[in-house]
Scaffold this motif. Structure first.
Motif, mmCIF file in Angstrom:
data_model
loop_
_atom_site.group_PDB
_atom_site.id
_atom_site.type_symbol
_atom_site.label_atom_id
_atom_site.label_comp_id
_atom_site.label_asym_id
_atom_site.label_seq_id
_atom_site.Cartn_x
_atom_site.Cartn_y
_atom_site.Cartn_z
ATOM 1 N N GLN A 57 60.945 80.933 76.747
ATOM 2 C CA GLN A 57 60.016 81.101 75.633
ATOM 3 C C GLN A 57 58.733 80.320 75.906
ATOM 4 O OE1 GLN A 57 60.680 83.195 73.251
ATOM 5 N NE2 GLN A 57 60.017 82.465 71.280
ATOM 6 N N PHE A 58 58.859 79.096 76.433
ATOM 7 C CA PHE A 58 57.689 78.283 76.749
ATOM 8 C C PHE A 58 56.789 78.967 77.778
ATOM 9 C CE2 PHE A 58 55.632 75.056 79.459
ATOM 10 C CZ PHE A 58 54.747 74.544 78.517
ATOM 11 N N ASN A 59 57.376 79.608 78.766
ATOM 12 C CA ASN A 59 56.575 80.316 79.771
ATOM 13 C C ASN A 59 55.676 81.363 79.125
ATOM 14 O OD1 ASN A 59 57.602 78.837 81.906
ATOM 15 N ND2 ASN A 59 59.234 80.295 82.323
ATOM 16 N N TYR A 60 56.139 81.942 78.050
ATOM 17 C CA TYR A 60 55.347 82.941 77.322
ATOM 18 C C TYR A 60 54.298 82.284 76.423
ATOM 19 C CZ TYR A 60 54.317 86.843 74.218
ATOM 20 O OH TYR A 60 53.677 87.808 73.485
ATOM 21 N N TRP A 61 54.654 81.193 75.747
ATOM 22 C CA TRP A 61 53.803 80.564 74.739
ATOM 23 C C TRP A 61 52.936 79.414 75.274
ATOM 24 C CZ3 TRP A 61 53.335 82.154 69.696
ATOM 25 C CH2 TRP A 61 54.282 83.045 69.226
ATOM 26 N N GLN A 62 53.041 79.058 76.535
ATOM 27 C CA GLN A 62 52.397 77.851 77.042
ATOM 28 C C GLN A 62 50.870 77.840 76.939
ATOM 29 O OE1 GLN A 62 52.811 77.197 81.302
ATOM 30 N NE2 GLN A 62 53.259 79.374 81.549
ATOM 31 N N HIS A 63 50.259 78.978 76.754
ATOM 32 C CA HIS A 63 48.795 79.056 76.680
ATOM 33 C C HIS A 63 48.281 79.018 75.241
ATOM 34 C CE1 HIS A 63 49.020 79.966 80.885
ATOM 35 N NE2 HIS A 63 49.840 80.967 80.634
ATOM 36 N N THR A 64 49.193 78.763 74.294
ATOM 37 C CA THR A 64 48.802 78.786 72.888
ATOM 38 C C THR A 64 49.172 77.495 72.188
ATOM 39 O OG1 THR A 64 50.893 79.772 72.183
ATOM 40 C CG2 THR A 64 49.124 81.289 72.726
ATOM 41 N N GLN A 65 48.362 77.151 71.200
ATOM 42 C CA GLN A 65 48.690 76.040 70.321
ATOM 43 C C GLN A 65 49.437 76.629 69.130
ATOM 44 O OE1 GLN A 65 45.567 73.869 68.094
ATOM 45 N NE2 GLN A 65 46.434 72.074 69.115
ATOM 46 N N LEU A 66 50.570 76.055 68.815
ATOM 47 C CA LEU A 66 51.419 76.542 67.737
ATOM 48 C C LEU A 66 51.231 75.681 66.500
ATOM 49 C CD1 LEU A 66 54.715 76.944 69.799
ATOM 50 C CD2 LEU A 66 52.893 78.621 69.465
ATOM 51 N N THR A 67 51.215 76.313 65.347
ATOM 52 C CA THR A 67 51.186 75.594 64.076
ATOM 53 C C THR A 67 52.364 76.074 63.245
ATOM 54 O OG1 THR A 67 48.773 75.401 64.110
ATOM 55 C CG2 THR A 67 49.862 75.084 61.982
ATOM 56 N N VAL A 68 53.215 75.138 62.843
ATOM 57 C CA VAL A 68 54.345 75.454 61.976
ATOM 58 C C VAL A 68 53.831 75.495 60.549
ATOM 59 C CG1 VAL A 68 56.601 74.697 61.144
ATOM 60 C CG2 VAL A 68 55.987 74.376 63.556
#
Length: 126
Positions: free
Chosen positions: A70-81
């Protein structure tokens, strides 16, 4: 240092409520089970982590993990919960409250990418 995961004020209020009832908490970004890719909140230590789980940082005193794939897919984004009304179909602690945690994301800028906070895979920094 650019943080990889943030938390909204509305989510902070829910985390505080959950902490009163359940004690220390942790989050794990699911990888397609239950609510798809929803962040799930558990009592700290309830979800068994392994060497394929990546630690992205901490939100309001709660460690935040996701699987390496999942990190490999999301690593280019900042996530906000954040939170939204509606009952999700996961095992996350907030579900009985009639709300669910959600992820909002945005791409890092070039400058932010140069200053990203490190992540940890098992005991290794990635």
């Amino acid at each position: 240092m650019t943080e990889r995961v943030l938390v909204s004020e509305n989510a902070i209020k829910i985390i505080d409520q959950l902490r009163v009832e359940h004690g220390e908490l942790m989050f794990h970004q699911s990888g397609g089970c239950c609510d798809g890719s929803s962040p799930m909140c558990f009592p700290k230590g309830e979800l068994m982590l392994n060497e394929t789980d990546v630690w992205l940082g901490s939100i309001h005193g709660c460690d935040f993990f996701m699987s390496k794939d999942q990190f490999n897919y999301w690593q280019h984004t900042q996530l906000t919960v954040d939170v939204t009304k509606g009952r999700g179909s996961s095992f996350s602690l907030e579900i009985p409250m009639g709300i669910r945690f959600v992820i909002k994301s945005r791409m890092f800028t070039d400058q932010e990418r140069e200053q990203l906070s490190p992540v940890h895979l098992g005991s290794e920094e990635v």
